[in-house]
Scaffold this motif. Structure first.
Motif, PDB file in Angstrom:
ATOM      1  N   HIS A 103       0.853  -1.186   0.000  1.00 42.42           N
ATOM      2  CA  HIS A 103       0.000   0.000   0.000  1.00 42.42           C
ATOM      3  C   HIS A 103       0.886   1.231   0.000  1.00 42.42           C
ATOM      4  O   HIS A 103       2.034   1.207   0.462  1.00 42.42           O
ATOM      5  N   CYS A 104       0.360   2.299  -0.546  1.00 41.95           N
ATOM      6  CA  CYS A 104       1.116   3.532  -0.710  1.00 41.95           C
ATOM      7  C   CYS A 104       0.770   4.486   0.429  1.00 41.95           C
ATOM      8  O   CYS A 104      -0.406   4.811   0.633  1.00 41.95           O
ATOM      9  N   SER A 105       1.813   4.927   1.160  1.00 42.58           N
ATOM     10  CA  SER A 105       1.558   5.850   2.268  1.00 42.58           C
ATOM     11  C   SER A 105       1.252   7.258   1.762  1.00 42.58           C
ATOM     12  O   SER A 105       0.760   8.096   2.510  1.00 42.58           O
ATOM     13  N   ASN A 106       1.497   7.512   0.483  1.00 42.60           N
ATOM     14  CA  ASN A 106       1.217   8.837  -0.086  1.00 42.60           C
ATOM     15  C   ASN A 106      -0.238   8.967  -0.544  1.00 42.60           C
ATOM     16  O   ASN A 106      -0.904   9.944  -0.236  1.00 42.60           O
ATOM     17  N   CYS A 107      -0.742   7.953  -1.276  1.00 45.73           N
ATOM     18  CA  CYS A 107      -2.088   8.084  -1.855  1.00 45.73           C
ATOM     19  C   CYS A 107      -3.049   6.987  -1.415  1.00 45.73           C
ATOM     20  O   CYS A 107      -4.234   7.039  -1.736  1.00 45.73           O
ATOM     21  N   GLY A 108      -2.559   5.974  -0.693  1.00 45.02           N
ATOM     22  CA  GLY A 108      -3.440   4.926  -0.196  1.00 45.02           C
ATOM     23  C   GLY A 108      -3.686   3.781  -1.164  1.00 45.02           C
ATOM     24  O   GLY A 108      -4.371   2.819  -0.819  1.00 45.02           O
TER      25      GLY A 108
ATOM     26  N   ILE B 292       7.647   1.142  -6.934  1.00 50.16           N
ATOM     27  CA  ILE B 292       6.916   2.408  -6.863  1.00 50.16           C
ATOM     28  C   ILE B 292       5.425   2.127  -6.817  1.00 50.16           C
ATOM     29  O   ILE B 292       4.962   1.063  -7.215  1.00 50.16           O
ATOM     30  N   CYS B 293       4.679   3.117  -6.345  1.00 48.67           N
ATOM     31  CA  CYS B 293       3.225   3.054  -6.395  1.00 48.67           C
ATOM     32  C   CYS B 293       2.795   3.225  -7.851  1.00 48.67           C
ATOM     33  O   CYS B 293       3.225   4.165  -8.522  1.00 48.67           O
ATOM     34  N   THR B 294       1.926   2.334  -8.317  1.00 50.33           N
ATOM     35  CA  THR B 294       1.499   2.426  -9.718  1.00 50.33           C
ATOM     36  C   THR B 294       0.429   3.490  -9.913  1.00 50.33           C
ATOM     37  O   THR B 294       0.030   3.751 -11.042  1.00 50.33           O
ATOM     38  N   SER B 295      -0.030   4.123  -8.833  1.00 46.25           N
ATOM     39  CA  SER B 295      -1.031   5.172  -8.952  1.00 46.25           C
ATOM     40  C   SER B 295      -0.392   6.561  -8.965  1.00 46.25           C
ATOM     41  O   SER B 295      -0.693   7.383  -9.814  1.00 46.25           O
ATOM     42  N   CYS B 296       0.506   6.824  -7.981  1.00 48.18           N
ATOM     43  CA  CYS B 296       1.084   8.171  -7.870  1.00 48.18           C
ATOM     44  C   CYS B 296       2.596   8.189  -8.073  1.00 48.18           C
ATOM     45  O   CYS B 296       3.202   9.244  -8.016  1.00 48.18           O
TER      46      CYS B 296
END
Ligand SMILES: [Zn+2]
Length: 151
Positions: free
Chosen positions: A43-48, A57-61
């Motif tokens: 899970h991404c601590s930046n965008c959830g 890396i987060c594939t969303s942000c």
């Protein structure tokens, strides 16, 4: 070729070794915790955003270093296929078996195997839960799923 020669060239599938599991520093936590029957996703601590399989890396942000979280192990079959001819001879004795994309309740979809039920009973939308299976050849717990037990 005589009958004797041809039969000696047939190798039973259990004597064929499965391809060795290859891990990387990125995927080692996933496989280590799998050996304890736990399913880790990121899970991404930046965008959830939540994702599987593991990435840097987060594939969303695109934020660096997604965090690990334990998934519930609950999901539904998103799609599946019945394997009648395995991609590697080491699994020949196990056909037919079901490979599925399971949509986890946390969101990500993961490729897995559906076990503990007749293959013909698997359906899109079927609730499933984590059913880890130890693989002696790989010396690794594999994160299979089985039909969810209704509560
Ligand atoms: Zn993100």
């Amino acid at each position: 070729m005589t009958d004797t020669q041809s039969s000696s060239t047939i190798t039973k599938s259990e004597s064929i070794q499965r391809p060795r599991l290859v891990t990387t520093p990125l995927t080692e936590p996933f496989w280590d915790r799998a050996n304890e029957g736990e399913l880790l996703i990121q899970h991404c601590s930046n965008c959830g955003h939540r994702q599987h399989y593991p990435r840097n890396i987060c594939t969303s942000c695109w934020a660096d270093e997604p965090m690990w979280m334990s998934a519930s192990g609950n999901g539904v079959v998103w799609t599946f296929t019945l394997v009648e001819k395995p991609g590697h001879p080491a699994w020949a004795d196990e056909v037919p078996y079901v490979i599925a994309l399971v949509e986890l309740e946390e969101g990500p979809r993961m490729m897995t195997r559906i076990v503990d039920c007749p293959p013909e009973t698997v359906a899109v939308g079927m609730p499933v839960s984590l059913a880890p299976m130890w693989d002696n050849q790989l010396n690794q717990m594999l994160l299979s799923f089985a039909p969810a037990v209704s509560e």
